[in-house]
Design a protein around this motif. Structure first.
Motif, mmCIF file in Angstrom:
data_model
loop_
_atom_site.group_PDB
_atom_site.id
_atom_site.type_symbol
_atom_site.label_atom_id
_atom_site.label_comp_id
_atom_site.label_asym_id
_atom_site.label_seq_id
_atom_site.Cartn_x
_atom_site.Cartn_y
_atom_site.Cartn_z
ATOM 1 N N ALA A 251 -14.939 85.620 11.369
ATOM 2 C CA ALA A 251 -14.249 86.828 10.935
ATOM 3 C C ALA A 251 -15.163 88.047 11.000
ATOM 4 O O ALA A 251 -14.749 89.133 11.424
ATOM 5 N N CYS A 252 -16.417 87.877 10.602
ATOM 6 C CA CYS A 252 -17.376 88.987 10.673
ATOM 7 C C CYS A 252 -17.573 89.453 12.110
ATOM 8 O O CYS A 252 -17.680 90.658 12.380
ATOM 9 N N GLN A 253 -17.601 88.496 13.045
ATOM 10 C CA GLN A 253 -17.816 88.849 14.444
ATOM 11 C C GLN A 253 -16.641 89.642 14.998
ATOM 12 O O GLN A 253 -16.831 90.628 15.729
ATOM 13 N N ASN B 41 -17.128 93.554 16.172
ATOM 14 C CA ASN B 41 -16.870 93.966 17.555
ATOM 15 C C ASN B 41 -15.866 95.117 17.609
ATOM 16 O O ASN B 41 -16.046 96.084 18.365
ATOM 17 N N PHE B 42 -14.818 95.043 16.814
ATOM 18 C CA PHE B 42 -13.824 96.116 16.796
ATOM 19 C C PHE B 42 -14.434 97.405 16.255
ATOM 20 O O PHE B 42 -14.186 98.494 16.789
ATOM 21 N N TYR B 43 -15.247 97.299 15.221
ATOM 22 C CA TYR B 43 -15.877 98.483 14.637
ATOM 23 C C TYR B 43 -16.841 99.144 15.621
ATOM 24 O O TYR B 43 -16.868 100.370 15.754
ATOM 25 N N LEU B 44 -17.613 98.349 16.337
ATOM 26 C CA LEU B 44 -18.560 98.909 17.300
ATOM 27 C C LEU B 44 -17.847 99.590 18.456
ATOM 28 O O LEU B 44 -18.301 100.632 18.952
ATOM 29 N N ARG B 45 -16.711 99.029 18.902
ATOM 30 C CA ARG B 45 -15.953 99.667 19.970
ATOM 31 C C ARG B 45 -15.367 101.001 19.503
ATOM 32 O O ARG B 45 -15.336 101.971 20.262
ATOM 33 N N GLU C 83 -15.696 99.086 5.776
ATOM 34 C CA GLU C 83 -15.377 98.537 4.461
ATOM 35 C C GLU C 83 -13.874 98.341 4.294
ATOM 36 O O GLU C 83 -13.436 97.394 3.633
ATOM 37 N N SER C 84 -13.086 99.221 4.888
ATOM 38 C CA SER C 84 -11.637 99.054 4.824
ATOM 39 C C SER C 84 -11.201 97.778 5.528
ATOM 40 O O SER C 84 -10.349 97.036 5.016
ATOM 41 N N LEU C 85 -11.787 97.516 6.690
ATOM 42 C CA LEU C 85 -11.456 96.294 7.412
ATOM 43 C C LEU C 85 -11.831 95.057 6.610
ATOM 44 O O LEU C 85 -11.083 94.067 6.584
ATOM 45 N N VAL C 86 -12.977 95.093 5.940
ATOM 46 C CA VAL C 86 -13.406 93.939 5.137
ATOM 47 C C VAL C 86 -12.467 93.747 3.954
ATOM 48 O O VAL C 86 -12.053 92.613 3.646
ATOM 49 N N ARG C 87 -12.099 94.823 3.281
ATOM 50 C CA ARG C 87 -11.175 94.705 2.147
ATOM 51 C C ARG C 87 -9.819 94.156 2.578
ATOM 52 O O ARG C 87 -9.233 93.301 1.898
ATOM 53 N N LEU C 88 -9.317 94.628 3.704
ATOM 54 C CA LEU C 88 -8.026 94.146 4.191
ATOM 55 C C LEU C 88 -8.094 92.674 4.582
ATOM 56 O O LEU C 88 -7.146 91.912 4.346
ATOM 57 N N THR D 197 -10.680 83.666 7.440
ATOM 58 C CA THR D 197 -10.749 83.026 8.746
ATOM 59 C C THR D 197 -10.743 84.060 9.870
ATOM 60 O O THR D 197 -10.536 85.258 9.643
ATOM 61 N N LYS D 198 -10.944 83.566 11.084
ATOM 62 C CA LYS D 198 -10.905 84.430 12.259
ATOM 63 C C LYS D 198 -9.520 85.039 12.448
ATOM 64 O O LYS D 198 -9.390 86.217 12.834
ATOM 65 N N GLN D 199 -8.470 84.252 12.162
ATOM 66 C CA GLN D 199 -7.112 84.758 12.314
ATOM 67 C C GLN D 199 -6.830 85.880 11.332
ATOM 68 O O GLN D 199 -6.123 86.844 11.651
ATOM 69 N N ASP D 200 -7.398 85.803 10.136
ATOM 70 C CA ASP D 200 -7.245 86.898 9.179
ATOM 71 C C ASP D 200 -7.843 88.183 9.735
ATOM 72 O O ASP D 200 -7.246 89.262 9.613
ATOM 73 N N ALA D 201 -9.016 88.080 10.337
ATOM 74 C CA ALA D 201 -9.665 89.255 10.918
ATOM 75 C C ALA D 201 -8.859 89.815 12.083
ATOM 76 O O ALA D 201 -8.724 91.038 12.226
#
Length: 273
Positions: free
Chosen positions: A169-171, A175-179, A198-203, A217-221
């Motif tokens: 999930a972190c990956q 990746n989306f944040y860096l793009r 931080e918004s993405l992590v909270r969501l 999980t990855k699907q949550d991300a």
């Protein structure tokens, strides 16, 4: 853009997580840690796609950027949706069910610009919107949870469930944040900062908490990234249906061109004829 006292009070609650109260000679600062769900009407009674979100709402960028997600609800002409809404109103007043001709309609893909780059494109065939949408034929026996039970479920999840981020999930989020950081840094647009990360992590944590899971999980991300894309597209798409990155700022192209013209005209020397 000048902020009103109401906007300033809301900004304090969302930024400092506190509310200052001054009454009867007493000044107190109260804790205000809560989720904020707000709705606003555009100036003039209708939303103008030629303007930015800030211009339509007369809201400062400082306050608007405090919201994790921003969605624009437009009253567009859609025969299928208009028919569903009208029959829903009739059902509320007449207590009758929906006709089968309307209920048999399947998922309708939202209308989005076709010329999107890779990080903003959404695969609607496997999107979270389609997976969570109720199909009238396949979910005919579905019964929603009672409001009281839903309140207890949410209270339990908030008090006892604290998901932690997994490596996958972190990956995905990183990746989306860096793009976004690479493509969305321009002079007139709201910069992508750690606030959006931080918004993405909270969501993502909320997505796992609603299912009472201890691990994100990855699907949550992936689901959270898709929701964030929808929110960004609402702010970036102009009246022609084109994606304009600079629209996330507080000034549209028309207003920026007018201000540039006035500035250049004021620099011209005075000429008498």
């Amino acid at each position: 853009m000048r902020s009103t006292p109401v906007h300033m009070a809301l900004l304090e609650a969302m930024e400092q997580q506190s509310v200052s109260v001054a009454k009867a000679g007493l000044v107190a600062t109260l804790s205000a840690r809560t989720a904020v769900l707000a709705a606003a009407n555009p100036i003039g009674g209708h939303y103008n796609r030629a303007r930015t979100v800030n211009e339509n709402l007369k809201m400062s960028s400082a306050l608007l950027s405090r919201f994790d997600l921003t969605f624009i609800l437009l009253d567009s002409r859609d025969e299928l949706m208009d028919r569903r809404l009208s029959e829903h109103v009739f059902a509320l007043h007449g207590r009758r069910s929906f006709p089968s001709s309307t209920r048999s309609k399947s998922y309708v893909q939202p209308k989005r610009p076709h010329h999107l780059d890779a990080e903003m494109a959404i695969d609607y065939a496997s999107s979270i919107a389609k997976r969570l949408r109720l199909e009238p034929l396949g979910n005919s026996n579905f019964e929603p949870a009672p409001p009281r039970l839903l309140q207890k479920y949410i209270a339990y999840a908030r008090q006892y469930v604290f998901p932690r981020m997994s490596e996958e999930a972190c990956q995905v989020i990183q990746n989306f944040y860096l793009r976004l950081r690479e493509r969305r840094q321009s002079g007139d647009s709201t910069p992508i900062t750690l606030r959006q990360l931080e918004s993405l992590v909270r969501l993502a944590e909320a997505r796992a908490r609603i299912e009472l899971r201890e691990v994100v999980t990855k699907q949550d991300a992936v689901d959270v990234v898709e929701i964030m894309k929808e929110s960004l597209l609402d702010k970036y798409v102009d009246e022609q249906g084109c994606v304009e990155v600079g629209r996330s700022g507080g000034m549209s192209k028309q207003k920026e061109a007018k201000r540039s013209f006035v500035t250049e005209a004021s620099r011209l020397p005075n000429v008498s004829y």
